[in-house]
Structures are given as C-alpha cells and as structure tokens.
Write a protein that holds these residues in place. Structure first.
Motif, PDB file in Angstrom:
ATOM      1  N   SER A  42       0.720  -1.552  -0.105  1.00  0.00           N
ATOM      2  CA  SER A  42      -0.361  -0.157   0.237  1.00  0.00           C
ATOM      3  C   SER A  42       0.665   0.930  -0.349  1.00  0.00           C
ATOM      4  O   SER A  42       0.768   1.949  -0.682  1.00  0.00           O
ATOM      5  N   PHE A  43       2.504   1.393   0.351  1.00  0.00           N
ATOM      6  CA  PHE A  43       2.636   1.964   0.477  1.00  0.00           C
ATOM      7  C   PHE A  43       3.895   2.592  -1.377  1.00  0.00           C
ATOM      8  O   PHE A  43       4.972   3.252  -0.958  1.00  0.00           O
ATOM      9  N   ASN A  44       3.276   1.291  -1.603  1.00  0.00           N
ATOM     10  CA  ASN A  44       4.189   1.433  -3.115  1.00  0.00           C
ATOM     11  C   ASN A  44       5.632   1.150  -2.893  1.00  0.00           C
ATOM     12  O   ASN A  44       6.422   1.862  -3.363  1.00  0.00           O
ATOM     13  N   PHE A  45       5.815   0.754  -1.958  1.00  0.00           N
ATOM     14  CA  PHE A  45       7.859  -0.001  -1.879  1.00  0.00           C
ATOM     15  C   PHE A  45       8.399  -0.694  -3.891  1.00  0.00           C
ATOM     16  O   PHE A  45       7.344  -0.681  -4.102  1.00  0.00           O
ATOM     17  N   SER A  46       9.651  -0.555  -3.254  1.00  0.00           N
ATOM     18  CA  SER A  46       9.735  -1.223  -5.104  1.00  0.00           C
ATOM     19  C   SER A  46       9.872  -2.895  -4.416  1.00  0.00           C
ATOM     20  O   SER A  46       9.701  -3.415  -3.905  1.00  0.00           O
TER      21      SER A  46
END
Length: 190
Positions: A86-90
């Motif tokens: 949900s935090f758009n980490f790679s």
C-alpha cells in the motif's frame, strides 16, 4: 512428428490426479502420491494435481513448486507484505523483506507444516492462463511451440471448450527423442 496430434500424447483427466476444491494440501499430496504409484503407462510420474470445481471442471493446478510455496508462506509475512504494498515500495525492497523473513527461521517446523497441511487447495493453486490451453486436435508442433514460448511444464488439453486431458512436457520430450532415434538422425558434418 507431423503425424502426432496432442490427443496421441495427452494423459486423459480420468487417469490424472485430481481433487475437488476444498481439499486440504495434505489430502491433495496423498492423491498425488497414490497417482504416482498407480500410473504405470509412462515412466514419467505425475508432478501436478488438477483442482476441479463442483461440476468437475478444471479450475486450477497444483505443481510441486506450488506445494513448496504453500509450505513456505506464513500469514504474518503475507499481511506484512500487503501492508507494504500500500506504500508502493519497489519490487526489490519487497524481495529484500521476504529474504529477511526467510532468514528468521526454518520453514520446516512442525507448526508450519501442520498449518500448511490444513490449507485448502484453492488458496495456493495456479489458475490456468490463456497460453496453457491446447486443442486435442492440434499438432505436436503447435504444442511444442506453446510449451517453449510459455515455459510451461504442461498444457491443458481441450475438446469443445472442455478440459479433457493434460499434455506433459516429459511425454512430448519422449516422443521427440523416439522420433530422432527412429529416423537415426545424426548431426551433419561440415
């Protein structure tokens, strides 16, 4: 190989390891074990289990790798990864987190195996993708192309839109080998 069609090499569903949705991982593995013992037509054992819905239609497949993934997956890691997504980490960071989690301890603990054994097959089965279907009337050349292009270990064989069998890469490989041997194919010098 032009005289071979897919139906010549496929294993009919009736001879393949199948389980209904709702089956536990442990019961599915027992079915696979029994199929491997009973299947004597080919020296190549079953390496997957087909999952059937209430109408006996194939809705998924469980290979050996899927079984291992079911054992490796831990609910705490799954929920942690979902939160991180949900935090758009790679993807690289997510893979790093998974590796760190793996280093925390063994996956072959009795508790983990017990939890995995109770999972239902639909939780971890692989759903068929469009490239995994081949008509029973298709040529083996077509099937070889699909196996290679999609890097599949098997294809689901259809007749009139219904899955009627499975074409395994091992059986196709054996047919290719026997054709080469039959025609005494040797490399050309020069």
């Amino acid at each position: 190989m032009e005289h071979y069609s897919v139906k010549d090499l496929m294993v009919p569903i009736s001879e393949y390891a199948t389980v209904p949705m709702g089956t536990t991982l442990l019961d599915a593995i027992n079915v696979l074990e029994h199929a491997q013992e009973a299947y004597t037509i080919s020296k190549y054992q079953h390496r997957a289990i087909l999952v059937l819905d209430e109408n006996r239609n194939v809705v998924g497949k469980i290979g050996q790798l899927r079984v291992l993934k079911a054992i490796e997956t831990r609910p705490d890691l799954d929920s942690e990864l979902e939160e991180l997504k949900s935090f758009n980490f790679s993807p690289e960071y997510m893979a790093h987190i998974q590796e760190l989690h793996r280093l925390r301890g063994p996956i072959m603990r009795k508790e983990d195996l017990k939890n995995a054994a109770a999972k239902k097959v639909e939780e971890f089965m692989q759903k068929p993708t469009p490239g995994e279907f081949v008509s029973e009337d298709a040529s083996i050349d077509t099937a070889i192309h699909q196996l290679v292009a999609g890097t599949h270990l098997s294809l689901l064989v259809t007749r009139n839109g219904q899955i009627v069998g499975i074409l395994r890469i091992a059986d196709v490989f054996a047919a290719v080998y026997h054709e080469m041997k039959k025609h005494d194919i040797a490399p050309q010098n020069g």
